[in-house]
Scaffold this motif. Structure first.
Motif, PDB file in Angstrom:
ATOM      1  N   ILE A 880       0.856  -1.187   0.000  1.00  0.00           N
ATOM      2  CA  ILE A 880       0.000   0.000   0.000  1.00  0.00           C
ATOM      3  C   ILE A 880       0.890   1.233   0.000  1.00  0.00           C
ATOM      4  CG2 ILE A 880      -1.721   1.317   1.300  1.00  0.00           C
ATOM      5  CD1 ILE A 880      -2.740  -1.310   2.410  1.00  0.00           C
ATOM      6  N   THR A 881       0.595   2.183  -0.875  1.00  0.00           N
ATOM      7  CA  THR A 881       1.368   3.426  -0.944  1.00  0.00           C
ATOM      8  C   THR A 881       1.043   4.306   0.260  1.00  0.00           C
ATOM      9  OG1 THR A 881       1.242   3.327  -3.355  1.00  0.00           O
ATOM     10  CG2 THR A 881       1.919   5.430  -2.376  1.00  0.00           C
ATOM     11  N   LEU A 882       2.091   4.963   0.808  1.00  0.00           N
ATOM     12  CA  LEU A 882       1.926   5.837   1.969  1.00  0.00           C
ATOM     13  C   LEU A 882       2.331   7.261   1.615  1.00  0.00           C
ATOM     14  CD1 LEU A 882       3.440   3.546   4.750  1.00  0.00           C
ATOM     15  CD2 LEU A 882       1.027   4.085   4.392  1.00  0.00           C
ATOM     16  N   ALA A 883       1.539   8.214   2.067  1.00  0.00           N
ATOM     17  CA  ALA A 883       1.823   9.630   1.830  1.00  0.00           C
ATOM     18  C   ALA A 883       1.810  10.375   3.153  1.00  0.00           C
ATOM     19  CB  ALA A 883       0.789  10.236   0.884  1.00  0.00           C
ATOM     20  N   MET A 884       2.729  11.355   3.292  1.00  0.00           N
ATOM     21  CA  MET A 884       2.768  12.193   4.494  1.00  0.00           C
ATOM     22  C   MET A 884       2.128  13.533   4.178  1.00  0.00           C
ATOM     23  SD  MET A 884       5.929  13.285   6.969  1.00  0.00           S
ATOM     24  CE  MET A 884       5.963  11.680   7.736  1.00  0.00           C
ATOM     25  N   ARG A 904       5.097   9.279  -0.777  1.00  0.00           N
ATOM     26  CA  ARG A 904       4.767  10.622  -1.238  1.00  0.00           C
ATOM     27  C   ARG A 904       4.867  11.612  -0.089  1.00  0.00           C
ATOM     28  NH1 ARG A 904       1.681   8.009  -5.051  1.00  0.00           N
ATOM     29  NH2 ARG A 904       1.508   9.051  -7.085  1.00  0.00           N
ATOM     30  N   VAL A 905       5.256  12.812  -0.420  1.00  0.00           N
ATOM     31  CA  VAL A 905       5.315  13.915   0.534  1.00  0.00           C
ATOM     32  C   VAL A 905       4.420  15.026   0.005  1.00  0.00           C
ATOM     33  CG1 VAL A 905       6.776  15.646   1.620  1.00  0.00           C
ATOM     34  CG2 VAL A 905       7.655  13.343   1.255  1.00  0.00           C
ATOM     35  N   LYS A 906       3.418  15.430   0.830  1.00  0.00           N
ATOM     36  CA  LYS A 906       2.484  16.487   0.431  1.00  0.00           C
ATOM     37  C   LYS A 906       2.883  17.787   1.123  1.00  0.00           C
ATOM     38  CE  LYS A 906      -1.814  15.586  -0.339  1.00  0.00           C
ATOM     39  NZ  LYS A 906      -3.256  15.267  -0.185  1.00  0.00           N
ATOM     40  N   ILE A 907       3.219  18.782   0.315  1.00  0.00           N
ATOM     41  CA  ILE A 907       3.588  20.091   0.861  1.00  0.00           C
ATOM     42  C   ILE A 907       2.333  20.754   1.405  1.00  0.00           C
ATOM     43  CG2 ILE A 907       4.611  22.334   0.343  1.00  0.00           C
ATOM     44  CD1 ILE A 907       6.093  20.995  -1.969  1.00  0.00           C
ATOM     45  N   ASP A 908       2.390  21.258   2.616  1.00  0.00           N
ATOM     46  CA  ASP A 908       1.227  21.856   3.263  1.00  0.00           C
ATOM     47  C   ASP A 908       0.762  23.096   2.501  1.00  0.00           C
ATOM     48  OD1 ASP A 908      -0.526  21.855   5.720  1.00  0.00           O
ATOM     49  OD2 ASP A 908       0.273  23.904   5.761  1.00  0.00           O
ATOM     50  N   ARG A 909      -0.584  23.272   2.465  1.00  0.00           N
ATOM     51  CA  ARG A 909      -1.192  24.356   1.694  1.00  0.00           C
ATOM     52  C   ARG A 909      -0.756  25.730   2.195  1.00  0.00           C
ATOM     53  NH1 ARG A 909      -6.107  23.631   0.645  1.00  0.00           N
ATOM     54  NH2 ARG A 909      -6.236  21.446   1.260  1.00  0.00           N
ATOM     55  N   SER A 910      -0.330  25.837   3.487  1.00  0.00           N
ATOM     56  CA  SER A 910       0.089  27.133   4.016  1.00  0.00           C
ATOM     57  C   SER A 910       1.319  27.656   3.294  1.00  0.00           C
ATOM     58  CB  SER A 910       0.360  27.016   5.516  1.00  0.00           C
ATOM     59  OG  SER A 910       1.412  26.100   5.762  1.00  0.00           O
ATOM     60  N   PHE A 911       2.221  26.759   2.864  1.00  0.00           N
ATOM     61  CA  PHE A 911       3.399  27.182   2.108  1.00  0.00           C
ATOM     62  C   PHE A 911       3.024  27.521   0.653  1.00  0.00           C
ATOM     63  CE2 PHE A 911       5.212  24.089   5.256  1.00  0.00           C
ATOM     64  CZ  PHE A 911       5.745  25.057   6.087  1.00  0.00           C
TER      65      PHE A 911
END
Length: 984
Positions: A880-884, A904-911
């Motif tokens: 299973i793929t994992l994303a932060m 995967r790494v998800k850049i936070d919307r605040s940035f």
């Protein structure tokens, strides 16, 4: 780096602190802006920055290892004092430190000498240098030989000293065992270190079985209870009761019985011992422990018992002899009304000789049923005489008139005296009679005239007060007054007895030594032949121990036994008082409701004993924060409350709350641990927020939880907006329970695209809730409530099942679908059943794991890194793929990312929202993208809403994007339609 050449004026000392027995200094150079810390290691001093550059944590109390490494208390960063470029060796000069200059070794400049000499002199110069080196080596060798010789000599002396010590110990043991008396020695914390053979025999065990025990274990329970009552436990003193008793009372002696410590329960030793205790000091005057010795006094006690029996018989004989000399008739009856002792004059009441009265004669036969008495039916019964005093006039058939007086005796019977009312000096004889009958009373007996002048005291008065009869008789009874009772108390007492009434009550009196003690007292008038009051009879008994027991019970009922603070009932009573003041006197008060942060972690990691000790330390600090008019209480667990009385404005509770927070957030030392905890405070005002105790506590509790939600030692005042907010949360929590059963939940999908191609590469499953009662509820509002209430696990399972059902339906219809991402909350990640639940769901829906992606937040992963890593690794093992999610908002993102099995790494919307306007945000995004490439992880930006943002992300090398610019969350049918458009 600290450069010695830039510190020209030295380091001036600002503060000196002792940490674990070692002194440290906070210093500041005149030409430096940041403070420096000077520590001592070995024989040298080292200066380095006071604050750690990684965590900005103070290093003032940081530990120093044996190898010279200073460890940051916040993140464990090590700084080598000997080699680190930020550490500098300094020297102490008065009130300053200065940079220590390197020592220069004086050497001959051979090179310059060679350059100026002829080639023929080169060999001579080298020989001279070689000879000097040889001499130095030989000198060092001689010094080493002398040092080794000295070490060997000291070794021999040490062995001789140890042998002497063994012989001394053997001699001491021999001497102790030769003494036929109980001897035990303890150390300075109360553990037994030595005992002689006599003591071991008395206790029924071997000597070595006594070593290490508490001396309290040797005493029978009755003796131990008596000592513990006189020397109760103090929270700072953990030594045995017996140790504290000897420590506080010089020349300690007490009669005791020892406990048999053998396994044979039938063995019982009833011998009595006189136990003596003495503190033991070494030659330097330091307390080393105590010596206990005990002498068998059983035989002496038996002799004393026989002597007392003889004394009692003599007293009875003396009493009979005394009664025979009285002009009154006297008879003593037991509680059944049987005659015990009488005199010859009493025989007149029965109109019979002394020899004709049977020993078993009863009161009824002699008084109430005697035919020689004219008014026998009017006389009191024996049961009445047992309860109270009586006085009556008896008319005899022979014409004589006899005055009869009765009084109950402490033993349960009663005494009757008879006399001819024509006899003179009746009062004096009556007092003599009373004196004789109460001589052995266990109560104080005092007789005064009507002015309070003492005319008689019994021996118990002397025993209780210390005043001899000659010191008391002739003086006013006020000699024992303590000054504790009010003038009104004595005024009421005298008004009562002067009206010919008895007075009973409790009073604090004073002994001759000045010691004050409680007494139970009754005062009765004594009448003359005319019926007028001539004297007063006072009976007193010492009730000091009873009062102390009552005080202890009252204290235990009103205080928390762990922290010694007042408990909840006391707090509620004080709140009622504050409410009354608000109603009647317009006074204002505040209630501060407090709950410790992270206290559960202390119990879980260090145990409940450490947790209890921490609560005691917290209570002491809280007591130091309040004023004399404030009241602090422990409500239970880690909850405390303060009532602040007589406030003028909201500023005062704010100041107190900040004072409490500063006190509690200062680290606590428990055993070898330095503990950091916080405290959350809710404040409600009286009468502004209510005039009812339950409502005020509820309001303060709500405010406290709102402060705790801010996460990290805050305080918050209650207000009605807060109340509405909490009511809203409770309403949401209540209706959320039925959201699944009422089919109120909906699953939407938000597409993700590959930035360079624009193709849809996945979607995030998003939960939406439209309540039939409340209406549309935002996930930002109901998700935190679900996490706190535990409902998030049920909601998370519902989302996972719905997503897998969609994937199954799409696969059956032949759609080419990307990965569907489902969010996992921090609560789900901590669920031990998570991995099994996911595996069962995949098997139930027969969906391949390659279609599923799970998203976790960085904060959730870091709440318990070790367990999170094991959970994620198990999920990753299922392919299973994992994303932060929300990457970059945590406190150790970059350092921990590489260790997690994240794809995967998800850049936070605040940035992302600041990428166009903030160089800092753009730099962070660029760093995350660069890190993702290094770690071979896909980087996706969420919250993309503008074309310029997408273009910047594309130029920076971001792989994927998600946001309103691409698509809002849509229903499953719309998502399939978007997939179709993308494929075409």
């Amino acid at each position: 780096m600290l450069a010695p050449d830039i510190i020209k004026q030295g380091l001036s000392i600002e503060k000196e602190v002792v940490v674990e027995g070692e002194t440290r200094w906070v210093t500041h150079a005149d030409d430096q802006s940041k403070p420096l810390l000077v520590v001592e290691y070995g024989t040298d001093f080292y200066a380095l920055p006071l604050y750690c550059e990684h965590a900005h944590a103070s290093l003032l109390e940081a530990k120093i290892t044996d190898s010279g490494k200073l460890i940051c208390p916040k993140h464990g960063q090590e700084t080598d004092l000997l080699s680190c470029e930020k550490s500098m060796k300094v020297t102490r000069l008065g009130e300053t430190f200065r940079v220590k200059k390197p020592e220069l070794i004086a050497t001959k400049n051979i090179e310059s000498g060679l350059c100026s000499a002829d080639d023929s002199d080169e060999t001579a110069v080298l020989k001279a240098v070689n000879n000097a080196l040889q001499k130095k080596v030989l000198s060092n060798l001689e010094s080493m030989d002398a040092m080794l010789s000295q070490v060997e000599h000291q070794k021999v002396e040490l062995e001789e000293s140890n042998q002497h010590l063994v012989l001394v110990n053997e001699l001491i043991a021999g001497v102790m065992n030769s003494i036929e008396e109980f001897i035990v020695v303890t150390d300075n914390v109360g553990r037994i270190t030595r005992a002689n053979r006599y003591a071991a025999d008395i206790l029924g065990v071997r000597i070595r079985d006594l070593v290490g025990r508490s001396p309290d274990e040797l005493l029978c329970q009755e003796a131990l209870n008596e000592i513990s009552e006189n020397f109760p436990i103090k929270n700072w003193d953990s030594r045995p009761y017996l140790y504290r008793a000897i420590y506080r009372e010089k020349g300690f002696e007490q009669e005791i019985k020892f406990r048999n410590l053998s396994d044979q329960a039938e063995i019982k030793d009833e011998r009595s011992f006189l136990l003596r205790g003495t503190l033991l000091f070494n030659h330097q005057g330091k307390e080393e422990g105590l010596i206990l010795s005990a002498t068998d006094i059983s035989l002496l006690k038996e002799k004393e018992k026989v002597r007392r029996q003889k004394d009692l018989e003599q007293h009875i004989l003396l009493l009979k002899s005394t009664l025979a000399t009285l002009v009154q008739g006297v008879a003593m009856f037991d509680e059944q009304g049987d005659l015990l002792i009488w005199n010859e004059q009493f025989s007149q009441i029965a109109q019979s000789n002394l020899q004709n009265i049977d020993l078993g004669a009863r009161y009824q036969d002699l008084f109430t049923q005697n035919t020689l008495v004219q008014n026998a039916q009017l006389q009191p019964s024996s049961s009445q005489l047992l309860r109270e005093k009586y006085r009556w006039i008896q008319h005899q058939v022979n014409g004589s008139i006899v005055e009869c007086e009765s009084s109950p005796t402490p033993s349960g019977g009663f005494v009757i005296s008879t006399r001819d009312i024509t006899q003179s000096r009746r009062d004096e004889e009556h007092i003599r009679l009373l004196s004789s009958t109460v001589e052995q009373s266990t109560n104080e007996v005092i007789i005064t005239d009507t002015d309070g002048i003492i005319v008689y005291v019994n021996p118990m008065f002397t025993e209780n007060t210390g005043y001899l009869p000659e010191e008391a008789i002739g003086r006013k009874s006020s000699i024992v007054q303590s000054g504790e009772m009010s003038a009104e108390f004595y005024r009421n007492l005298w008004e009562t007895i002067k009206k010919d009434n008895c007075w009973k009550g409790e009073i604090i009196n004073r002994k001759k030594s000045g010691e004050k003690f409680w007494q139970s007292m009754s005062i009765s008038p004594i009448h003359d032949e005319t019926g007028a009051i001539s004297h007063y009879l006072s009976l007193k008994s010492d009730i000091t121990k009873q009062k102390e027991a009552e005080r202890q019970l009252r204290y235990q009922a009103e205080h928390d036994l762990l922290t010694k603070l007042p408990n909840r009932p006391v707090l509620l009573a004080e709140m009622d008082s504050a409410i009354d003041d608000a109603r009647n006197n317009h006074c204002f008060s505040a209630v501060l409701f407090m709950d410790l942060d992270n206290f559960k972690d202390v119990n879980d990691t260090l145990g409940h004993l450490s947790g209890d000790f921490l609560l005691q330390l917290v209570a002491k600090r809280l007591e130091q924060c309040i004023s004399i008019t404030d009241v602090i209480a422990r409500l239970g667990g880690d909850e405390f409350a303060i009532i602040q009385r007589g406030i003028k404005s909201k500023h005062e509770p704010s100041v107190l709350a900040e004072k409490v927070i500063n006190a509690i957030t200062t680290p606590f030392r428990v055993d070898d641990h330095l503990l950091h905890i916080g405290i959350s405070i809710g404040i409600t005002l009286i009468p502004e927020d209510g005039l009812e105790t339950g409502m005020l506590l509820s309001n303060a509790d709500m405010a406290m939880y709102e402060a705790k939600a801010i996460s990290g030692s805050h305080y918050k005042f209650f207000d009605h907006d807060l109340q509405l907010s909490i009511q809203r949360k409770r309403l949401i929590e209540s209706h959320l329970h039925n959201a699944i059963n009422n089919n109120e939940l909906n699953l939407l999908l938000q597409p993700k695209i590959e930035i360079h191609t624009g193709h849809i590469v996945g979607a995030e499953a998003l939960l939406r809730w439209h309540s039939t009662e409340i209406g549309q509820v935002s996930p930002a509002e109901f998700i935190p409530i679900a996490e706190k209430s535990g409902q998030i696990i049920e909601l998370g399972n519902w989302v996972l099942n719905q997503a897998l059902q969609l994937i199954k339906d799409w696969c059956q219809k032949g759609y080419k679908i990307p990965k569907i991402a489902v969010n996992l909350s921090a609560v789900q990640l901590k669920d031990v059943n998570l991995v099994q639940d996911i595996k069962k769901a995949l098997e139930h829906y027969q969906v391949h794991s390659e279609y599923l992606e799970l998203e976790i937040t960085e904060t959730a992963a870091m709440s318990d890194p070790e367990f999170s890593n094991s959970q994620l690794s198990a999920i990753k093992a299922m392919n299973i793929t994992l994303a932060m999610d929300d990457f970059g908002t945590g406190y150790s993102s970059l350092s921990y990312l590489a260790s997690l099995p994240i794809d995967r790494v998800k850049i936070d919307r605040s940035f992302v929202s600041d990428i166009q306007h903030s160089n800092e945000a753009r730099g962070i995004i660029e760093s995350i993208i660069h890190l993702g490439k290094i770690l071979n992880k896909t980087v996706i930006a969420e919250g993309v809403e503008e074309t310029e943002q997408l273009e910047l992300l594309k130029r920076l090398g971001c792989h994927e994007a998600q946001g309103y610019l691409i698509s809002r969350p849509v229903a499953s049918s719309e998502f399939i339609a978007l997939l179709g458009k993308a494929d075409s």
